[in-house]
Motif scaffolding. Sequence first.
Motif, mmCIF file in Angstrom:
data_model
loop_
_atom_site.group_PDB
_atom_site.id
_atom_site.type_symbol
_atom_site.label_atom_id
_atom_site.label_comp_id
_atom_site.label_asym_id
_atom_site.label_seq_id
_atom_site.Cartn_x
_atom_site.Cartn_y
_atom_site.Cartn_z
ATOM 1 N N GLU A 13 -4.593 -7.688 -3.739
ATOM 2 C CA GLU A 13 -5.285 -8.949 -4.249
ATOM 3 C C GLU A 13 -4.223 -9.653 -4.110
ATOM 4 O OE1 GLU A 13 -6.498 -9.099 -8.507
ATOM 5 O OE2 GLU A 13 -7.935 -7.371 -7.046
ATOM 6 N N PHE A 14 -3.323 -10.438 -2.398
ATOM 7 C CA PHE A 14 -2.789 -11.195 -2.282
ATOM 8 C C PHE A 14 -3.309 -12.356 -1.968
ATOM 9 C CE2 PHE A 14 0.386 -13.389 1.242
ATOM 10 C CZ PHE A 14 1.642 -12.866 0.243
ATOM 11 N N THR A 15 -2.507 -13.892 -1.584
ATOM 12 C CA THR A 15 -2.986 -14.797 -1.239
ATOM 13 C C THR A 15 -1.739 -15.590 -1.296
ATOM 14 O OG1 THR A 15 -2.426 -15.360 -3.671
ATOM 15 C CG2 THR A 15 -4.587 -15.068 -2.748
ATOM 16 N N VAL A 25 -1.559 -6.052 1.215
ATOM 17 C CA VAL A 25 -0.508 -5.995 1.421
ATOM 18 C C VAL A 25 0.393 -4.525 1.038
ATOM 19 C CG1 VAL A 25 1.895 -6.878 1.651
ATOM 20 C CG2 VAL A 25 0.240 -8.789 1.650
ATOM 21 N N VAL A 26 0.726 -4.274 1.961
ATOM 22 C CA VAL A 26 1.638 -2.300 1.617
ATOM 23 C C VAL A 26 2.762 -3.072 2.007
ATOM 24 C CG1 VAL A 26 1.555 -0.169 2.292
ATOM 25 C CG2 VAL A 26 -0.869 -1.732 2.112
ATOM 26 N N ILE A 27 4.097 -1.898 1.192
ATOM 27 C CA ILE A 27 5.026 -2.263 1.861
ATOM 28 C C ILE A 27 5.409 -0.841 1.612
ATOM 29 C CG2 ILE A 27 7.412 -3.197 0.885
ATOM 30 C CD1 ILE A 27 5.501 -5.525 -0.284
ATOM 31 N N ASP A 28 7.049 -0.362 2.190
ATOM 32 C CA ASP A 28 6.673 1.089 2.579
ATOM 33 C C ASP A 28 8.194 1.376 2.266
ATOM 34 O OD1 ASP A 28 3.942 2.350 1.845
ATOM 35 O OD2 ASP A 28 3.842 2.342 4.081
ATOM 36 N N TYR A 29 9.451 1.673 2.122
ATOM 37 C CA TYR A 29 10.641 1.483 1.758
ATOM 38 C C TYR A 29 10.817 2.914 1.940
ATOM 39 C CZ TYR A 29 12.073 0.341 -2.950
ATOM 40 O OH TYR A 29 12.409 -0.235 -4.193
#
Length: 148
Positions: free
Chosen positions: A41-43, A57-61
Motif C-alpha cells: 500500500e505504498f503511496t 513495492v517489493v525490496i529484496d536484499y
Amino acid sequence: METKHLGQASALPASPEEAALDYVPNPRAGELYLVRFAAPEFTSLCPVTGQPDFAHVVIDYSPSDTIVESKSLKLFLGSFRNHCGFHEDVTVGIGKRLFDEMKPRWLRIGGYWYPRGGIPIDVFWQSGEPPAGLWLPDQGVASYRGRG
C-alpha cells in the motif's frame, strides 16, 4: 548499535530526506540469504498534478554486515506519502539509498505502480548481478489486469 526508532515512539518523517534509516548488525553475517520487504500500500504524489500514486513495492536484499531495522524502513517508506516524484525516481531512489547506506551484498527493488492515465508503470532496479547460489524467488506481484 544504537537505533533512533526501535522501542521508541516515532513520528512519520515529513520527507524521505528527513527520514533516518537504522541499521543493525547482521545476526547471520557470513551466511548467504535473502531478506524481503513488501509494501503493498505504498503511496507518493504525482510531481505534476499532486494527486496520489499507489504502488506495491517489493525490496529484496542479501545482507552483508548490517540489516535495515524494519520500523525505520516502515517510517522511511511512509515518508513518501507527501513526497512528489515520478515513479522511476521514487523506486530507484529507495533502492539506491538502501544500497548506499546499508551496503548489502546485493539489492533489488520492484515498484509495481497502479495505473496513472490508464497505464500501469512497473519500475525495477538492482545493484548488479546477484551472488552465486542466492535463492531468488519471484517477487510475486502479478502484472496489472484491472478488474478482470
